[in-house]
Write an enzyme that holds these catalytic residues in place. Sequence first.
Site, PDB file in Angstrom:
ATOM      1  N   ASP A   1      21.713  57.055 104.146  1.00 23.71           N
ATOM      2  CA  ASP A   1      22.970  56.816 104.823  1.00 23.71           C
ATOM      3  C   ASP A   1      24.055  57.039 103.758  1.00 23.71           C
ATOM      4  OD1 ASP A   1      23.984  54.421 107.374  1.00 23.71           O
ATOM      5  OD2 ASP A   1      25.019  56.135 106.487  1.00 23.71           O
TER       6      ASP A   1
HETATM    7  C1  GLC Z   1      27.881  56.132 108.386  1.00 26.77           C
HETATM    8  C2  GLC Z   1      26.805  55.673 109.347  1.00 26.77           C
HETATM    9  C3  GLC Z   1      25.826  56.756 109.702  1.00 26.77           C
HETATM   10  C4  GLC Z   1      26.569  58.074 109.734  1.00 26.77           C
HETATM   11  C5  GLC Z   1      26.981  58.384 108.316  1.00 26.77           C
HETATM   12  C6  GLC Z   1      27.836  59.652 108.235  1.00 26.77           C
HETATM   13  O1  GLC Z   1      28.158  55.132 107.459  1.00 26.77           O
HETATM   14  O2  GLC Z   1      26.074  54.517 108.992  1.00 26.77           O
HETATM   15  O3  GLC Z   1      25.275  56.440 110.979  1.00 26.77           O
HETATM   16  O4  GLC Z   1      25.727  59.094 110.239  1.00 26.77           O
HETATM   17  O5  GLC Z   1      27.674  57.319 107.690  1.00 26.77           O
HETATM   18  O6  GLC Z   1      29.020  59.462 108.915  1.00 26.77           O
END
Ligand code: GLC
Length: 729
Positions: A261
């Site tokens: 993430d």
């Molecule tokens: C965010 C979310 C994830 C997302 C990523 C990119 O913090 O937790 O679900 O795909 O970052 O935006």
Amino acid sequence: MIKQFYITPFFLVFIVFMSSIVNAQKDRIVEEKIDSILSLLTLEEKVAMCHAQSKFSTPGVPRLGIPEVWMSDGPHGVRAEINWDNWGYAEWSNDSITAFPALTCLASTFNPDLAKSYGISVGEEARYRKKDVLLGPGVNIYRTPLNGRNFEYMGEDPYLASKLVVPYVKGVQENGVAACVKHFALNNQELWRDHINVEVSDRALYEIYLPAFKASVIEGGAWAMMGAYNKFRGQYCCHNELLLNKILKTDWGFDGVVISDWGGAHNTYEAAMFGLDMEMGTGTDGLGTTTLNHYEHYYLASPFLKLLKKGEVDEAIVNDKARRILRLMLRTNMNSNRPLGKMNNVEHHHVARKVATEGIVLLKNKENFFPIEDREGLTIAVIGENAKRSMTAGGGSSELKPQFEISPLEGIKKRYKNAQIVHAMGFASGPSVYDQILPSPYDADSLKVEAIEIAKKADVVLFIGGLSKSHLQDCEGADRKQFELPFGQDDLLNDIMAVNKNIGVVLITGNAVEMPWLDKINGLIQGWYLGSIAGDALADVISGDVNPSGKLPFSFPIKLKDNAAHYFGELSYPGDSINQFYKEDILVGYRWHDTKKIKPLFAFGEGMSYTSFELSDFKLNKKTYTKGEQITISGTVSNTGIVDGAEVVQVYVGKSKSKVKRALKELKGFKKIVVKRGLSEPVQITINVNDLAFYDEAIKDWNLEKGNYTAYIGNASNNISKKIKFEIK
Ligand code: GLC
């Protein structure tokens, strides 16, 4: 005369055999390609592939013509283009898309075929937008009604989520776009999400929190998996030896790419050794704060290269990462056969509308409040900010820039040509500043007066309220601080009911809310975040053009403390900011309500129709079963009402006198079936006996306990019409 070649069983076996040979051949060719490319790459090039070069891309190998990998959120549609190096929007003019309903709504359809159409459609749009990885779907289990991101997930039951995530993933990947299932695992709240350490039993882990992820890999063939922000048993999920190396890559045989993430990686050695393949979104690791080549400071960038060069990490480690990434490329941007994708076409609009109308849940319908007839002289007062509020914006990373968005009010006005529609805001959501919601700039009293005025003069009041999908209200990055509706909606409803008793409520939320006014209203519809076609879909159901068939994918507790996670106090939810203990263990959602006999306001699997159905003649094919056998549940669904409709037959199974703690019953099969008015349809549901095993911590494996079981058959977890006993020998 051409000899008729009958499709004999032999011929079918031959077909299956040959296709498996062909697929194995294809896989071998891909692996050989990977080997040949890998041998050409320098160590620096392999390391470079393992981390971001921008907000949403990783480098390829320009020297060899190996392309960059481009990713985009999110589960409900393709997010607008983001800047190279910050979270701002690039303001492109070609990235407006179709916003599909939130996955909570998809879950409410209980319709795997629709999940496939959804995946195909959103995959086509991702492909057209030249994205190689779609960062979704999310399948974290609904554990608390306060979790800010429940709207992005598929509810509280692992079996339902498993049955819907598989076709979604397959649909996306048919387009040569990787689905990236998220957030693996135990990311069940937003508060302290970036560090909270979750402690949960193996049994609850394997029976509740992992099944949807496992199904997405083993049945769905997911090509990517996103590590969650939180920790599990002391290790960050983005580099977690048990979750990634053992369970995902060894036990489940996952051959895809683990993507962190954004900002979920925290340590070079762990990221290298504990299963992370692609590091995204690391702001800085303290080594460098300038944007200039701070990508080189990523954990899997120069620090990783140093460990490799010093021999502290074997080159086989980076080779495995590069191999997985090349496999992802050969499935996506290096796959010359993949389709071209499509965007904003009528088929996608149709899918978005169908998921919305099939996911909307009718929860109360006293005196046939719904459907509301469109007749001359009828005045309908539509009250509430959510009648006009855009719900494709907000919510965090899943927010979208739709080509258009039909609001509930627009949809109702479009559909009701004879009745008079009047609208008043009634309430306004205030802006949220960090940790609190400020009052709205509007004067609440004047909004209320205006709403009561139109309610007084109307024949029907339709209150469209709910949450605002902004910070602290169904949004990523924070949980709700209250269970009841915000912005004074409860008081406003009471004031409206004082002047007009003929009122129905449409809740636009992604979560359960408290409903102190429930006994005083006539109609209640749970409307989710419904995407681009929201207004038309709601009008379809409100007018009766579509007969609602949605079923709740999570329980609505009467009070927050009736919810399992909240029953056990602070350490259970939200934790003490360092650790959190899932004390309810396997008793999540209806498992808790059924077993502890705590009546919910609305139950998992519950949802009404404009017609009525009868389940009859349900029986099992046998009385006793042994390992590996199929249980076939068959019966009849009759439509005893006046309009065509669809019912969801649900089969739950419980074990009496078990040697371990058990939920009263657990969903093990369901089938949505369309039945025309006055007719009956046969229905058949099969359950593999092995799927009734429980995870036995004593042997660290699944254990199919012998003895007596009960099959509970009904159309809701709290509306069981038949119980049938059977035995497993
Ligand atoms: C965010 C979310 C994830 C997302 C990523 C990119 O913090 O937790 O679900 O795909 O970052 O935006």
